[in-house]
Design a protein around this motif. Sequence first.
Motif, PDB file in Angstrom:
ATOM      1  N   TRP A  42      -6.186  -0.339   8.127  1.00 30.93           N
ATOM      2  CA  TRP A  42      -5.563   0.810   7.370  1.00 30.93           C
ATOM      3  C   TRP A  42      -4.888   1.503   8.525  1.00 30.93           C
ATOM      4  CZ3 TRP A  42      -4.961   1.943   2.657  1.00 30.93           C
ATOM      5  CH2 TRP A  42      -4.500   3.044   2.275  1.00 30.93           C
ATOM      6  N   LYS A  43      -5.401   1.982   9.312  1.00 32.84           N
ATOM      7  CA  LYS A  43      -4.606   3.090  10.282  1.00 32.84           C
ATOM      8  C   LYS A  43      -3.430   2.294  10.931  1.00 32.84           C
ATOM      9  CE  LYS A  43      -8.552   5.853  11.615  1.00 32.84           C
ATOM     10  NZ  LYS A  43      -9.288   6.267  12.814  1.00 32.84           N
ATOM     11  N   ALA A  44      -3.636   0.846  11.297  1.00 33.08           N
ATOM     12  CA  ALA A  44      -2.529   0.229  11.989  1.00 33.08           C
ATOM     13  C   ALA A  44      -1.266  -0.178  10.887  1.00 33.08           C
ATOM     14  CB  ALA A  44      -2.973  -1.183  12.656  1.00 33.08           C
ATOM     15  N   LEU A  45      -1.650  -0.558   9.633  1.00 30.83           N
ATOM     16  CA  LEU A  45      -0.642  -1.042   8.815  1.00 30.83           C
ATOM     17  C   LEU A  45      -0.544  -0.384   7.763  1.00 30.83           C
ATOM     18  CD1 LEU A  45      -1.991  -4.681   9.066  1.00 30.83           C
ATOM     19  CD2 LEU A  45       0.106  -3.718  10.443  1.00 30.83           C
ATOM     20  N   ALA A  46      -1.179   0.690   7.358  1.00 28.38           N
ATOM     21  CA  ALA A  46      -0.862   1.535   5.773  1.00 28.38           C
ATOM     22  C   ALA A  46       0.397   1.941   5.917  1.00 28.38           C
ATOM     23  CB  ALA A  46      -2.186   2.117   5.632  1.00 28.38           C
ATOM     24  N   ALA A  47       0.531   2.819   6.891  1.00 35.80           N
ATOM     25  CA  ALA A  47       2.076   3.749   7.072  1.00 35.80           C
ATOM     26  C   ALA A  47       3.024   2.807   6.745  1.00 35.80           C
ATOM     27  CB  ALA A  47       1.908   4.519   8.176  1.00 35.80           C
ATOM     28  N   PRO A  48       3.263   1.579   7.518  1.00 35.98           N
ATOM     29  CA  PRO A  48       4.542   1.070   8.016  1.00 35.98           C
ATOM     30  C   PRO A  48       4.865   0.278   6.446  1.00 35.98           C
ATOM     31  CG  PRO A  48       3.140   0.076   9.484  1.00 35.98           C
ATOM     32  CD  PRO A  48       2.375   1.594   8.723  1.00 35.98           C
ATOM     33  N   ILE A  49       3.615  -0.147   5.754  1.00 34.13           N
ATOM     34  CA  ILE A  49       3.732  -0.848   4.603  1.00 34.13           C
ATOM     35  C   ILE A  49       4.180   0.148   3.603  1.00 34.13           C
ATOM     36  CG2 ILE A  49       2.484  -2.179   2.845  1.00 34.13           C
ATOM     37  CD1 ILE A  49       0.771  -3.684   5.186  1.00 34.13           C
ATOM     38  N   TRP A  50       3.552   1.093   3.299  1.00 35.87           N
ATOM     39  CA  TRP A  50       4.057   2.040   2.397  1.00 35.87           C
ATOM     40  C   TRP A  50       5.368   2.576   2.245  1.00 35.87           C
ATOM     41  CZ3 TRP A  50       1.784   2.991  -2.095  1.00 35.87           C
ATOM     42  CH2 TRP A  50       0.455   2.948  -2.145  1.00 35.87           C
ATOM     43  N   GLU A  51       5.652   2.714   3.856  1.00 33.42           N
ATOM     44  CA  GLU A  51       7.084   2.822   4.067  1.00 33.42           C
ATOM     45  C   GLU A  51       8.189   1.917   3.688  1.00 33.42           C
ATOM     46  OE1 GLU A  51      10.041   3.685   7.904  1.00 33.42           O
ATOM     47  OE2 GLU A  51       7.889   4.227   8.140  1.00 33.42           O
ATOM     48  N   LEU A  52       7.762   0.537   4.042  1.00 32.88           N
ATOM     49  CA  LEU A  52       8.523  -0.419   3.549  1.00 32.88           C
ATOM     50  C   LEU A  52       8.850  -0.619   1.966  1.00 32.88           C
ATOM     51  CD1 LEU A  52       7.215  -3.474   5.676  1.00 32.88           C
ATOM     52  CD2 LEU A  52       9.666  -2.432   5.731  1.00 32.88           C
ATOM     53  N   GLN A  53       7.643  -0.460   1.180  1.00 30.54           N
ATOM     54  CA  GLN A  53       7.543  -0.453  -0.078  1.00 30.54           C
ATOM     55  C   GLN A  53       8.364   0.829  -0.617  1.00 30.54           C
ATOM     56  OE1 GLN A  53       3.848   0.320  -2.035  1.00 30.54           O
ATOM     57  NE2 GLN A  53       4.776  -0.099  -4.298  1.00 30.54           N
ATOM     58  N   TRP A  54       8.542   2.049   0.092  1.00 28.26           N
ATOM     59  CA  TRP A  54       9.227   3.086  -0.671  1.00 28.26           C
ATOM     60  C   TRP A  54      10.867   2.862  -0.253  1.00 28.26           C
ATOM     61  CZ3 TRP A  54      11.954   6.627   2.423  1.00 28.26           C
ATOM     62  CH2 TRP A  54      12.628   7.522   1.581  1.00 28.26           C
ATOM     63  N   GLN A  55      11.175   2.239   0.939  1.00 27.19           N
ATOM     64  CA  GLN A  55      12.425   2.082   1.337  1.00 27.19           C
ATOM     65  C   GLN A  55      13.225   0.877   0.750  1.00 27.19           C
ATOM     66  OE1 GLN A  55      12.451   1.479   5.421  1.00 27.19           O
ATOM     67  NE2 GLN A  55      14.728   1.394   5.652  1.00 27.19           N
ATOM     68  N   TYR A  56      12.296  -0.094   0.389  1.00 28.10           N
ATOM     69  CA  TYR A  56      13.231  -1.155  -0.217  1.00 28.10           C
ATOM     70  C   TYR A  56      12.707  -1.378  -1.843  1.00 28.10           C
ATOM     71  CZ  TYR A  56      14.020  -2.344   4.629  1.00 28.10           C
ATOM     72  OH  TYR A  56      14.771  -2.186   5.790  1.00 28.10           O
ATOM     73  N   THR A  57      12.269  -0.572  -2.555  1.00 26.02           N
ATOM     74  CA  THR A  57      11.891  -0.642  -3.953  1.00 26.02           C
ATOM     75  C   THR A  57      12.447   0.544  -4.513  1.00 26.02           C
ATOM     76  OG1 THR A  57       9.741  -0.092  -3.662  1.00 26.02           O
ATOM     77  CG2 THR A  57      10.212  -2.557  -3.449  1.00 26.02           C
ATOM     78  N   THR A  58      12.524   0.285  -5.698  1.00 28.72           N
ATOM     79  CA  THR A  58      12.899   1.510  -6.884  1.00 28.72           C
ATOM     80  C   THR A  58      11.631   1.939  -7.607  1.00 28.72           C
ATOM     81  OG1 THR A  58      13.140   0.105  -8.658  1.00 28.72           O
ATOM     82  CG2 THR A  58      14.980   0.672  -7.437  1.00 28.72           C
ATOM     83  N   GLU A  59      11.509   2.869  -7.968  1.00 25.91           N
ATOM     84  CA  GLU A  59      10.457   3.586  -8.488  1.00 25.91           C
ATOM     85  C   GLU A  59       9.908   2.397  -9.712  1.00 25.91           C
ATOM     86  OE1 GLU A  59       9.797   7.332 -10.565  1.00 25.91           O
ATOM     87  OE2 GLU A  59      11.121   8.146  -9.202  1.00 25.91           O
ATOM     88  N   GLY A  60      10.484   1.565 -10.270  1.00 26.51           N
ATOM     89  CA  GLY A  60      10.186   0.486 -11.175  1.00 26.51           C
ATOM     90  C   GLY A  60       9.603  -0.812 -10.544  1.00 26.51           C
ATOM     91  N   GLY A  61       9.784  -0.581  -9.061  1.00 25.12           N
ATOM     92  CA  GLY A  61       9.240  -1.904  -8.296  1.00 25.12           C
ATOM     93  C   GLY A  61      10.308  -2.954  -8.013  1.00 25.12           C
ATOM     94  N   ASN A  62      11.670  -2.614  -8.236  1.00 25.25           N
ATOM     95  CA  ASN A  62      12.672  -3.534  -8.259  1.00 25.25           C
ATOM     96  C   ASN A  62      12.990  -3.374  -6.809  1.00 25.25           C
ATOM     97  OD1 ASN A  62      12.859  -4.207 -10.760  1.00 25.25           O
ATOM     98  ND2 ASN A  62      14.146  -2.377 -11.441  1.00 25.25           N
ATOM     99  N   ILE A  63      13.423  -4.760  -6.223  1.00 24.90           N
ATOM    100  CA  ILE A  63      13.842  -4.545  -4.859  1.00 24.90           C
ATOM    101  C   ILE A  63      15.422  -4.344  -4.737  1.00 24.90           C
ATOM    102  CG2 ILE A  63      14.132  -6.202  -2.752  1.00 24.90           C
ATOM    103  CD1 ILE A  63      11.952  -8.043  -3.616  1.00 24.90           C
ATOM    104  N   ILE A  64      15.559  -3.192  -3.600  1.00 27.61           N
ATOM    105  CA  ILE A  64      17.003  -2.628  -3.594  1.00 27.61           C
ATOM    106  C   ILE A  64      17.490  -3.134  -2.540  1.00 27.61           C
ATOM    107  CG2 ILE A  64      16.588  -0.554  -5.032  1.00 27.61           C
ATOM    108  CD1 ILE A  64      16.064   0.784  -2.245  1.00 27.61           C
ATOM    109  N   SER A  65      17.138  -4.230  -1.523  1.00 29.84           N
ATOM    110  CA  SER A  65      17.709  -4.639  -0.569  1.00 29.84           C
ATOM    111  C   SER A  65      17.148  -5.887  -0.305  1.00 29.84           C
ATOM    112  CB  SER A  65      17.326  -3.686   0.738  1.00 29.84           C
ATOM    113  OG  SER A  65      17.974  -4.076   1.971  1.00 29.84           O
ATOM    114  N   ASN A  66      18.024  -6.799   0.250  1.00 27.94           N
ATOM    115  CA  ASN A  66      17.728  -8.329   0.106  1.00 27.94           C
ATOM    116  C   ASN A  66      17.343  -8.485   1.795  1.00 27.94           C
ATOM    117  OD1 ASN A  66      17.516 -11.045   0.523  1.00 27.94           O
ATOM    118  ND2 ASN A  66      19.500 -11.306  -0.535  1.00 27.94           N
ATOM    119  N   LEU A  67      16.323  -8.846   2.204  1.00 23.60           N
ATOM    120  CA  LEU A  67      16.119  -9.250   3.679  1.00 23.60           C
ATOM    121  C   LEU A  67      16.194 -10.678   3.876  1.00 23.60           C
ATOM    122  CD1 LEU A  67      13.506  -6.622   4.349  1.00 23.60           C
ATOM    123  CD2 LEU A  67      15.682  -6.302   4.873  1.00 23.60           C
TER     124      LEU A  67
END
Length: 127
Positions: free
Chosen positions: A29-54
Motif C-alpha cells: 500500500w505504501k509503495a504502490l498506492a500513490a503512483p497507481i492513483w496518480e496514473l489513474q488520475w493522469q491517464y483517465t477521465t472521470e468516466g474512466g476513459n483512457i485519455i492517453s495511449n501508452l
Amino acid sequence: QETTLFRLNCPATAMFSAYAKSIGLEYLWKALAAPIWELQWQYTTEGGNIISNLELDPEKVSEGEREFLDANSYQILMVLSKIFESIQRATNSVSPYMRKVLAGMRTEVSRKFPDSDKEAIGAFLFL
C-alpha cells in the motif's frame, strides 16, 4: 531447479504466498498506492476513459498513432521511474517479519544455488 522455486502448485508454496501477502500488504500500500492513483488520475477521465495511449506495439495502434510510439516509450519510462522511486522510498516500511523471511530465504537458497539468491527473492516477491 532454481528456475522453478515458488512456481510449484503445492500447499507449502500456497502457505508461503499467503503469509507473505498478509505481512506485506502494508508495504504494498505504501509503495504502490500513490503512483497507481496518480496514473489513474493522469491517464483517465472521470468516466474512466483512457485519455492517453501508452501502447508500444506498432501493430496495436492506428496508422496515425505510430508517429507517437517514441513519445509513448518515454512516457512509460517516466511512469515506471515514478513507481520505482516510490518502491525505493517505502523500503523502510517492509515488515521486520518479511525482512526475516527474506533473509532466511536468501541463506537457504544460497546454500543450494549460490548464484541464484537474488532471483529467488525476486520470484518470491512477484508471487
